[in-house]
Scaffold this motif. Structure first.
Motif, short mmCIF file in Angstrom:
data_model
loop_
_atom_site.label_atom_id
_atom_site.label_comp_id
_atom_site.label_asym_id
_atom_site.label_seq_id
_atom_site.Cartn_x
_atom_site.Cartn_y
_atom_site.Cartn_z
N MET A 140 44.82 47.08 52.24
CA MET A 140 44.22 47.74 51.07
C MET A 140 44.35 46.90 49.80
O MET A 140 43.47 46.93 48.95
N LEU A 141 45.43 46.15 49.66
CA LEU A 141 45.56 45.30 48.48
C LEU A 141 44.55 44.15 48.52
O LEU A 141 44.07 43.71 47.49
N THR A 142 44.24 43.67 49.70
CA THR A 142 43.21 42.64 49.84
C THR A 142 41.86 43.22 49.43
O THR A 142 41.10 42.59 48.69
N PHE A 143 41.58 44.41 49.90
CA PHE A 143 40.34 45.11 49.52
C PHE A 143 40.28 45.26 48.00
O PHE A 143 39.25 44.97 47.38
N SER A 144 41.37 45.71 47.40
CA SER A 144 41.41 45.90 45.94
C SER A 144 41.14 44.59 45.21
O SER A 144 40.39 44.54 44.23
N GLY A 145 41.75 43.52 45.69
CA GLY A 145 41.55 42.22 45.08
C GLY A 145 40.11 41.75 45.20
O GLY A 145 39.53 41.22 44.24
N ILE A 146 39.51 41.95 46.37
CA ILE A 146 38.11 41.55 46.56
C ILE A 146 37.20 42.33 45.61
O ILE A 146 36.34 41.75 44.94
N ILE A 147 37.41 43.62 45.53
CA ILE A 147 36.58 44.45 44.64
C ILE A 147 36.76 44.03 43.19
O ILE A 147 35.79 43.87 42.45
N LEU A 148 38.01 43.83 42.76
CA LEU A 148 38.25 43.38 41.38
C LEU A 148 37.63 42.01 41.12
O LEU A 148 37.10 41.76 40.04
N GLY A 149 37.70 41.13 42.10
CA GLY A 149 37.09 39.80 41.93
C GLY A 149 35.58 39.89 41.78
O GLY A 149 35.00 39.26 40.90
N VAL A 150 34.94 40.69 42.62
CA VAL A 150 33.48 40.82 42.56
C VAL A 150 33.06 41.53 41.26
O VAL A 150 32.05 41.17 40.65
N LEU A 151 33.85 42.51 40.83
CA LEU A 151 33.53 43.19 39.57
C LEU A 151 33.66 42.25 38.37
O LEU A 151 33.17 42.55 37.28
N GLY A 152 34.31 41.13 38.59
CA GLY A 152 34.41 40.12 37.54
C GLY A 152 33.05 39.63 37.06
O GLY A 152 32.93 39.15 35.94
N ILE A 153 32.03 39.76 37.89
CA ILE A 153 30.67 39.38 37.47
C ILE A 153 30.27 40.19 36.24
O ILE A 153 29.70 39.66 35.29
N LYS A 154 30.59 41.49 36.26
CA LYS A 154 30.24 42.36 35.14
C LYS A 154 31.01 41.95 33.89
O LYS A 154 30.43 41.86 32.80
N ILE A 155 32.30 41.71 34.04
CA ILE A 155 33.11 41.31 32.89
C ILE A 155 32.65 39.96 32.35
O ILE A 155 32.56 39.75 31.14
N ALA A 156 32.33 39.05 33.25
CA ALA A 156 31.85 37.72 32.83
C ALA A 156 30.55 37.84 32.04
O ALA A 156 30.33 37.10 31.08
N ALA A 157 29.70 38.79 32.42
CA ALA A 157 28.45 39.00 31.69
C ALA A 157 28.73 39.48 30.26
O ALA A 157 28.01 39.11 29.33
N TYR A 158 29.78 40.29 30.10
CA TYR A 158 30.15 40.73 28.75
C TYR A 158 30.82 39.62 27.96
O TYR A 158 30.69 39.55 26.73
#
Length: 144
Positions: free
Chosen positions: A101-119
């Protein structure tokens, strides 16, 4: 030699990747603290950030290709490529769940970084522009 290659790359793409790097460092550090230094999380965030870079590059290439197509073909092409990215994202998340589950959380947070990078991109662009104009003024003042 290396700067010539970077000049050919769209500056917005470089700024977006820089924003992803900034976010990745912050999210990775915060996640490592909150997860107790879990290697599962570290592996997940690194995989998620790598996947995010791949997604950003795919979006960039997709848009670049679609600009050369007629509007109807471009729309179909964009939809197909978007669906492929979404399916791959779900598969990456599923792999993360299977691992931990921590790997899953890390993957999701990493992919969501696209949104933060856009901001972050406009802020990075502003800073880069200020530095460039500051250097130009500095060079001009030394020449006079």
């Amino acid at each position: 030699m290396m700067t010539e290659e970077f000049k050919e790359i769209n500056p917005v793409l470089l700024e977006l990747l820089a924003g992803l790097g900034i976010y990745g460092a912050a999210a990775g550090a915060a996640g490592m603290v909150t997860s107790g230094g879990s290697l599962y999380f570290l592996a997940g965030i690194l995989a998620g950030l790598f996947f995010a870079v791949c997604l950003i590059l795919n979006m960039y290439l997709t848009i670049d290709t679609a600009l050369d197509l007629d509007p109807e073909s471009a729309n179909k092409y964009m939809v197909r490529r978007t669906l492929v990215r979404k399916v791959l994202t779900v598969l990456a998340a599923a792999v993360g769940i299977k691992i931990h589950m921590l790997t899953f959380s890390g993957i999701i947070l990493g992919v969501l970084g696209i949104k933060i990078a856009a901001y972050l991109q406009p802020l990075i662009h502003r800073r880069v522009s200020e530095r460039r104009s500051g250097r130009n003024e500095e060079v001009e003042s030394k020449m006079n």
